[in-house]
Design a protein around this motif. Sequence first.
Motif, mmCIF file in Angstrom:
data_model
loop_
_atom_site.group_PDB
_atom_site.id
_atom_site.type_symbol
_atom_site.label_atom_id
_atom_site.label_comp_id
_atom_site.label_asym_id
_atom_site.label_seq_id
_atom_site.Cartn_x
_atom_site.Cartn_y
_atom_site.Cartn_z
ATOM 1 N N THR A 1 0.856 -1.192 0.000
ATOM 2 C CA THR A 1 0.000 0.000 0.000
ATOM 3 C C THR A 1 0.888 1.236 0.000
ATOM 4 O OG1 THR A 1 -1.760 -1.121 1.228
ATOM 5 C CG2 THR A 1 -1.771 1.291 1.275
ATOM 6 N N ILE A 2 0.706 2.081 -1.001
ATOM 7 C CA ILE A 2 1.442 3.343 -1.070
ATOM 8 C C ILE A 2 0.449 4.472 -0.787
ATOM 9 C CG2 ILE A 2 2.724 4.923 -2.578
ATOM 10 C CD1 ILE A 2 3.625 2.390 -4.170
ATOM 11 N N GLU A 3 0.693 5.201 0.289
ATOM 12 C CA GLU A 3 -0.164 6.348 0.626
ATOM 13 C C GLU A 3 0.352 7.554 -0.147
ATOM 14 O OE1 GLU A 3 -2.813 6.302 2.477
ATOM 15 O OE2 GLU A 3 -2.682 4.416 3.600
ATOM 16 N N HIS A 4 -0.076 7.652 -1.382
ATOM 17 C CA HIS A 4 0.432 8.732 -2.244
ATOM 18 C C HIS A 4 -0.090 10.097 -1.800
ATOM 19 C CE1 HIS A 4 1.934 10.796 -5.727
ATOM 20 N NE2 HIS A 4 0.719 11.159 -6.077
ATOM 21 N N GLY A 5 -1.369 10.142 -1.435
ATOM 22 C CA GLY A 5 -1.933 11.359 -0.866
ATOM 23 C C GLY A 5 -2.621 12.290 -1.848
#
Length: 354
Positions: A316-320
């Motif tokens: 999971t990448i919390e790119h934002g």
Amino acid sequence: MAVKWTGGHSSSILCLNVNTEGLVASGAERGELALWDGGGAPAGQLQLPKADDVTSVVFSPRCPTRLYTSHGETISLLDVRSLKEPIERFRVNEEEINCLSVNETDNFLAAADDSGAIKIMDLENKKVSRSLRHTNICSSVVFRPQRPQSLVSCGLDMQVMLWNLQKARPLWTTNLQECETEEDSPQSAGQFFNPPLAHSLSVASCGNIFGCGAQDGKVRIFRVTGVKFERELEFQGHSLGVSQVLFMPEAYWLLTGGNDGKVLLWDISSDVGKQQKSPAKSLQKRKAQAPASTRKDGKLNKVASNEHARVLPKLTIEHGEKVNWISCAEIKGSKTVLVADQSSSVSVYPLPGP
């Protein structure tokens, strides 16, 4: 965590593509097109005429220096060795183009637009050979690997369609909303508020498995068998719409990007492998066993019902930021995901090895 590539654009980046030599192309609002080398240094810029948004960039599979771009209703063919005037321009769509795809033999190009039309260009004769159609905006069209005459498309009419270039009508059509109503009847009321408008498609390298990302936050995986396709798997990928899906070259690793600002990596190889016999029956069986969704802090938490409690993201990448486009590239021997969002920079994240 992210490395930012800057200096190529002044507007929001809308699309990305990577050629076989690792050169990256990006298209942005207001007609901006940029090239980047593997290290993220700008390698060329071009301002396309009329400042129409550049909505899709696709390298030729056979000739890595040829780049097809869509801006407004126009398709321009560029030579990346000298980014100047387009080599050729095609104007065959009547409304803004959303997506381009070139088949792997490099003789047909598909252009999907806001009217729902998909124009198929014969690249050798430079003319339209077919005109296919959705009843609403066609958001994504993709030729299938290993099957240069076959393609899949999806749109805001909630339809997913399988086509063959020999025919003007789809071989098979699935309405995502009807799928839901049949199997998720208790939740079907929610479909009016969050209908499964289909945003993005990607076909795995085998050519038979493809994924679809939709506005309801779900990712649906389909398998083509002959002239039809069946739903294999479905999981809640994001809390808001899934704007992008992308199969990596590895068999069944899928990247998804969402309006919730997340980029997720899924390994569905074991799930797809088990589904060989009867996808519909096993899907219903798993649905019956699935625990109900739970509501936490006012948000619907659907992780528990993911086909359910089995399909979980590998990363999971919390790119934002809301994701406009994702692409994957190998940079200095390592796999990465490139993310385009509302900003004028490309974000680069490392991906785990297989």
